[in-house]
Design a protein around this motif. Structure first.
Motif, PDB file in Angstrom:
ATOM      1  N   VAL A  79      47.101  27.477  42.670  1.00  0.00           N
ATOM      2  CA  VAL A  79      45.662  27.381  42.882  1.00  0.00           C
ATOM      3  C   VAL A  79      45.243  25.921  43.019  1.00  0.00           C
ATOM      4  O   VAL A  79      45.963  25.001  42.620  1.00  0.00           O
ATOM      5  CB  VAL A  79      44.870  28.054  41.739  1.00  0.00           C
ATOM      6  CG1 VAL A  79      45.154  29.547  41.708  1.00  0.00           C
ATOM      7  CG2 VAL A  79      45.184  27.412  40.387  1.00  0.00           C
ATOM      8  N   ASP A  80      44.065  25.734  43.570  1.00  0.00           N
ATOM      9  CA  ASP A  80      43.502  24.401  43.751  1.00  0.00           C
ATOM     10  C   ASP A  80      43.140  23.824  42.378  1.00  0.00           C
ATOM     11  O   ASP A  80      42.337  24.421  41.649  1.00  0.00           O
ATOM     12  CB  ASP A  80      42.250  24.511  44.629  1.00  0.00           C
ATOM     13  CG  ASP A  80      41.692  23.167  45.046  1.00  0.00           C
ATOM     14  OD1 ASP A  80      41.793  22.198  44.275  1.00  0.00           O
ATOM     15  OD2 ASP A  80      41.121  23.085  46.155  1.00  0.00           O
ATOM     16  N   PRO A  81      43.713  22.686  42.000  1.00  0.00           N
ATOM     17  CA  PRO A  81      43.443  22.146  40.660  1.00  0.00           C
ATOM     18  C   PRO A  81      42.013  21.654  40.475  1.00  0.00           C
ATOM     19  O   PRO A  81      41.595  21.413  39.337  1.00  0.00           O
ATOM     20  CB  PRO A  81      44.442  20.988  40.535  1.00  0.00           C
ATOM     21  CG  PRO A  81      44.729  20.583  41.949  1.00  0.00           C
ATOM     22  CD  PRO A  81      44.679  21.845  42.744  1.00  0.00           C
ATOM     23  N   THR A  82      41.266  21.494  41.568  1.00  0.00           N
ATOM     24  CA  THR A  82      39.859  21.095  41.421  1.00  0.00           C
ATOM     25  C   THR A  82      38.953  22.295  41.154  1.00  0.00           C
ATOM     26  O   THR A  82      37.765  22.110  40.876  1.00  0.00           O
ATOM     27  CB  THR A  82      39.356  20.370  42.684  1.00  0.00           C
ATOM     28  OG1 THR A  82      39.281  21.290  43.786  1.00  0.00           O
ATOM     29  CG2 THR A  82      40.263  19.206  43.053  1.00  0.00           C
ATOM     30  N   PHE A  83      39.492  23.510  41.232  1.00  0.00           N
ATOM     31  CA  PHE A  83      38.720  24.732  41.019  1.00  0.00           C
ATOM     32  C   PHE A  83      38.732  25.134  39.546  1.00  0.00           C
ATOM     33  O   PHE A  83      39.714  24.902  38.827  1.00  0.00           O
ATOM     34  CB  PHE A  83      39.304  25.903  41.813  1.00  0.00           C
ATOM     35  CG  PHE A  83      38.932  25.937  43.265  1.00  0.00           C
ATOM     36  CD1 PHE A  83      38.559  24.795  43.962  1.00  0.00           C
ATOM     37  CD2 PHE A  83      38.975  27.143  43.957  1.00  0.00           C
ATOM     38  CE1 PHE A  83      38.231  24.847  45.310  1.00  0.00           C
ATOM     39  CE2 PHE A  83      38.650  27.208  45.305  1.00  0.00           C
ATOM     40  CZ  PHE A  83      38.268  26.056  45.989  1.00  0.00           C
ATOM     41  N   GLU A  84      37.668  25.762  39.115  1.00  0.00           N
ATOM     42  CA  GLU A  84      37.692  26.567  37.904  1.00  0.00           C
ATOM     43  C   GLU A  84      37.826  28.017  38.344  1.00  0.00           C
ATOM     44  O   GLU A  84      37.425  28.380  39.456  1.00  0.00           O
ATOM     45  CB  GLU A  84      36.437  26.340  37.059  1.00  0.00           C
ATOM     46  CG  GLU A  84      35.130  26.478  37.800  1.00  0.00           C
ATOM     47  CD  GLU A  84      33.933  25.994  36.976  1.00  0.00           C
ATOM     48  OE1 GLU A  84      34.095  25.754  35.768  1.00  0.00           O
ATOM     49  OE2 GLU A  84      32.844  25.853  37.561  1.00  0.00           O
ATOM     50  N   HIS A  85      38.410  28.865  37.488  1.00  0.00           N
ATOM     51  CA  HIS A  85      38.711  30.243  37.878  1.00  0.00           C
ATOM     52  C   HIS A  85      38.264  31.238  36.824  1.00  0.00           C
ATOM     53  O   HIS A  85      38.199  30.915  35.634  1.00  0.00           O
ATOM     54  CB  HIS A  85      40.218  30.416  38.117  1.00  0.00           C
ATOM     55  CG  HIS A  85      40.742  29.664  39.303  1.00  0.00           C
ATOM     56  ND1 HIS A  85      41.160  28.358  39.217  1.00  0.00           N
ATOM     57  CD2 HIS A  85      40.886  30.039  40.613  1.00  0.00           C
ATOM     58  CE1 HIS A  85      41.557  27.944  40.418  1.00  0.00           C
ATOM     59  NE2 HIS A  85      41.405  28.941  41.264  1.00  0.00           N
ATOM     60  N   GLY A  86      37.981  32.440  37.282  1.00  0.00           N
ATOM     61  CA  GLY A  86      37.714  33.556  36.401  1.00  0.00           C
ATOM     62  C   GLY A  86      38.527  34.748  36.840  1.00  0.00           C
ATOM     63  O   GLY A  86      38.650  35.015  38.046  1.00  0.00           O
ATOM     64  N   VAL A  87      39.123  35.442  35.887  1.00  0.00           N
ATOM     65  CA  VAL A  87      39.903  36.653  36.169  1.00  0.00           C
ATOM     66  C   VAL A  87      39.174  37.821  35.527  1.00  0.00           C
ATOM     67  O   VAL A  87      39.111  37.924  34.301  1.00  0.00           O
ATOM     68  CB  VAL A  87      41.341  36.544  35.626  1.00  0.00           C
ATOM     69  CG1 VAL A  87      42.119  37.837  35.901  1.00  0.00           C
ATOM     70  CG2 VAL A  87      42.055  35.339  36.251  1.00  0.00           C
ATOM     71  N   LEU A  88      38.606  38.698  36.356  1.00  0.00           N
ATOM     72  CA  LEU A  88      37.881  39.871  35.876  1.00  0.00           C
ATOM     73  C   LEU A  88      38.820  41.064  35.896  1.00  0.00           C
ATOM     74  O   LEU A  88      39.391  41.395  36.937  1.00  0.00           O
ATOM     75  CB  LEU A  88      36.675  40.153  36.773  1.00  0.00           C
ATOM     76  CG  LEU A  88      35.861  41.404  36.421  1.00  0.00           C
ATOM     77  CD1 LEU A  88      35.136  41.232  35.089  1.00  0.00           C
ATOM     78  CD2 LEU A  88      34.873  41.746  37.532  1.00  0.00           C
ATOM     79  N   VAL A  89      38.980  41.718  34.747  1.00  0.00           N
ATOM     80  CA  VAL A  89      39.895  42.851  34.643  1.00  0.00           C
ATOM     81  C   VAL A  89      39.160  44.130  35.027  1.00  0.00           C
ATOM     82  O   VAL A  89      38.170  44.504  34.392  1.00  0.00           O
ATOM     83  CB  VAL A  89      40.478  42.982  33.223  1.00  0.00           C
ATOM     84  CG1 VAL A  89      41.486  44.124  33.169  1.00  0.00           C
ATOM     85  CG2 VAL A  89      41.127  41.668  32.795  1.00  0.00           C
ATOM     86  N   ASP A  90      39.653  44.796  36.069  1.00  0.00           N
ATOM     87  CA  ASP A  90      39.057  46.060  36.510  1.00  0.00           C
ATOM     88  C   ASP A  90      39.763  47.256  35.880  1.00  0.00           C
ATOM     89  O   ASP A  90      39.115  48.187  35.408  1.00  0.00           O
ATOM     90  CB  ASP A  90      39.112  46.174  38.033  1.00  0.00           C
ATOM     91  CG  ASP A  90      38.643  47.532  38.518  1.00  0.00           C
ATOM     92  OD1 ASP A  90      37.492  47.909  38.192  1.00  0.00           O
ATOM     93  OD2 ASP A  90      39.423  48.233  39.196  1.00  0.00           O
ATOM     94  N   THR A  91      41.094  47.259  35.887  1.00  0.00           N
ATOM     95  CA  THR A  91      41.856  48.341  35.253  1.00  0.00           C
ATOM     96  C   THR A  91      43.015  47.739  34.476  1.00  0.00           C
ATOM     97  O   THR A  91      43.522  46.663  34.803  1.00  0.00           O
ATOM     98  CB  THR A  91      42.426  49.340  36.287  1.00  0.00           C
ATOM     99  OG1 THR A  91      43.325  48.644  37.172  1.00  0.00           O
ATOM    100  CG2 THR A  91      41.324  49.989  37.102  1.00  0.00           C
ATOM    101  N   GLY A  92      43.431  48.441  33.428  1.00  0.00           N
ATOM    102  CA  GLY A  92      44.578  48.008  32.649  1.00  0.00           C
ATOM    103  C   GLY A  92      44.275  46.856  31.726  1.00  0.00           C
ATOM    104  O   GLY A  92      43.130  46.619  31.336  1.00  0.00           O
ATOM    105  N   ALA A  93      45.325  46.136  31.369  1.00  0.00           N
ATOM    106  CA  ALA A  93      45.213  44.964  30.498  1.00  0.00           C
ATOM    107  C   ALA A  93      46.085  43.872  31.080  1.00  0.00           C
ATOM    108  O   ALA A  93      47.150  44.138  31.643  1.00  0.00           O
ATOM    109  CB  ALA A  93      45.653  45.300  29.080  1.00  0.00           C
TER     110      ALA A  93
END
Length: 327
Positions: free
Chosen positions: A206-220
């Protein structure tokens, strides 16, 4: 989609974190009813006090799977937006969209529908009669200062699915895993759906200048070293070139949202994104005047209402107090 809260909080948002917490911060959702006595409920992870923005992503609603025979599905009459873009992404079901640019479109699973509000737009969203189960997300992007009054519009894109190290990936905004979306963005962004088999580990460049969010839709999943389950969002701060995901024993599906920190302060209230308290109040008054058939210098901000609309949403009462900037 509208924010249907009858007393929405006014938020002054900043891309700066509320404290010095490290990457891998789990953001909990809160349940919000999407209007009506049998209201479909959504899980909202952005905005909140510990994190207002991820890049330009400023609003994340996650809903379903919902049995529409029980909830009535999505029924959102005509309502306004200013200063933002809406991203509709479905996992199941179908939604009919109409807006004041004259667009009539259908939102379907795995297809991006992106509406630019810019200077002002109004739209409606209804789940179709053929929909039995509705499941998806509604996301907002704050437009940066230089483009926040751009002309309203609507775009559709069906990204091709591909396999990357055993995972199924669809990139609908930005670039990831060697694939890129042709959809124009007004600030550097990423949006992708990733489905992981059971116990699969995936490391994303990923681009190191980005902040990221991971949204969980199914599972864990374990994302950026933090464990999360359905409806939770894991935040990773800028400064790293990798984002590690690991699915649990049942596999998982996630949305990866990213972007360069906006570095602008925004004010969000109801369905508006502005820069000052006074702007928000002006948008509210303009909407109320237009839905009442009023006239004036700004009476055409939201465009011509579709003939199919039988009703529009009134704006909530204006905020009683002014919030001071935070962060």
């Amino acid at each position: 989609m509208s924010n249907l809260e009858t007393a929405p909080e006014e938020l002054v948002c900043s891309s700066a974190p509320a404290d010095d917490r490290p990457s891998g911060l789990v953001l909990e959702s809160r349940d919000v009813p999407l209007g009506g006595p049998r209201a479909m409920r959504v899980r909202r992870t952005l905005p909140q006090r510990t994190r207002s923005l991820i890049g330009a992503w400023c609003f994340v609603d996650h809903y379903g799977p919902e049995d529409v025979s029980v909830t009535g599905g999505m029924r959102v009459p005509g309502h306004p937006h200013v200063g933002l873009r809406t991203v509709s992404w479905l996992f199941g079901g179908e939604i009919e969209h109409r807006d004041t640019t004259g667009t009539h479109a259908f939102v379907r699973p795995g297809e991006l529908n992106l509406m630019t509000a810019g200077s002002g737009i109004a739209h409606s969203e209804y789940s179709t009669p053929e929909t039995s189960v509705l499941h998806g997300v509604q996301l907002w992007l704050a437009l940066p200062e230089a483009h926040r009054f751009t002309a309203p519009g609507f775009e559709h894109y069906a990204p091709p699915a591909f396999e990357h190290e055993g995972a199924r990936v669809l990139v609908f905004l930005g670039a990831l895993c060697g694939a890129s979306s042709p959809v124009h963005t007004f600030s550097p962004l990423l949006g992708a759906e990733i489905t992981l088999p059971a116990d699969r580990t995936l490391r994303l460049d990923v681009d190191p200048t980005f902040e990221h969010g991971v949204l969980v839709d199914t599972g864990a999943v374990t994302a950026a070293g933090a464990d999360a389950t359905v409806g939770q969002l894991v935040y990773q701060a800028p400064g790293t070139r990798g984002l590690a995901l690991r699915a649990g024993a049942e596999g998982a599906r996630v949305l990866v949202l990213g972007g360069r920190p906006l570095e602008e302060r925004i004010v969000m209230w109801w369905n508006f994104v502005g820069r000052t308290h006074e702007e928000i109040l002006a948008y509210r008054e303009q909407w109320q005047a237009e839905r009442a058939g009023g006239s004036g210098a700004d009476s055409a901000r939201f465009g011509t209402f579709p003939v199919h609309w039988e009703e529009t949403l009134p704006a909530p009462e204006p905020p009683a107090a002014r919030l001071k900037p935070r962060g």
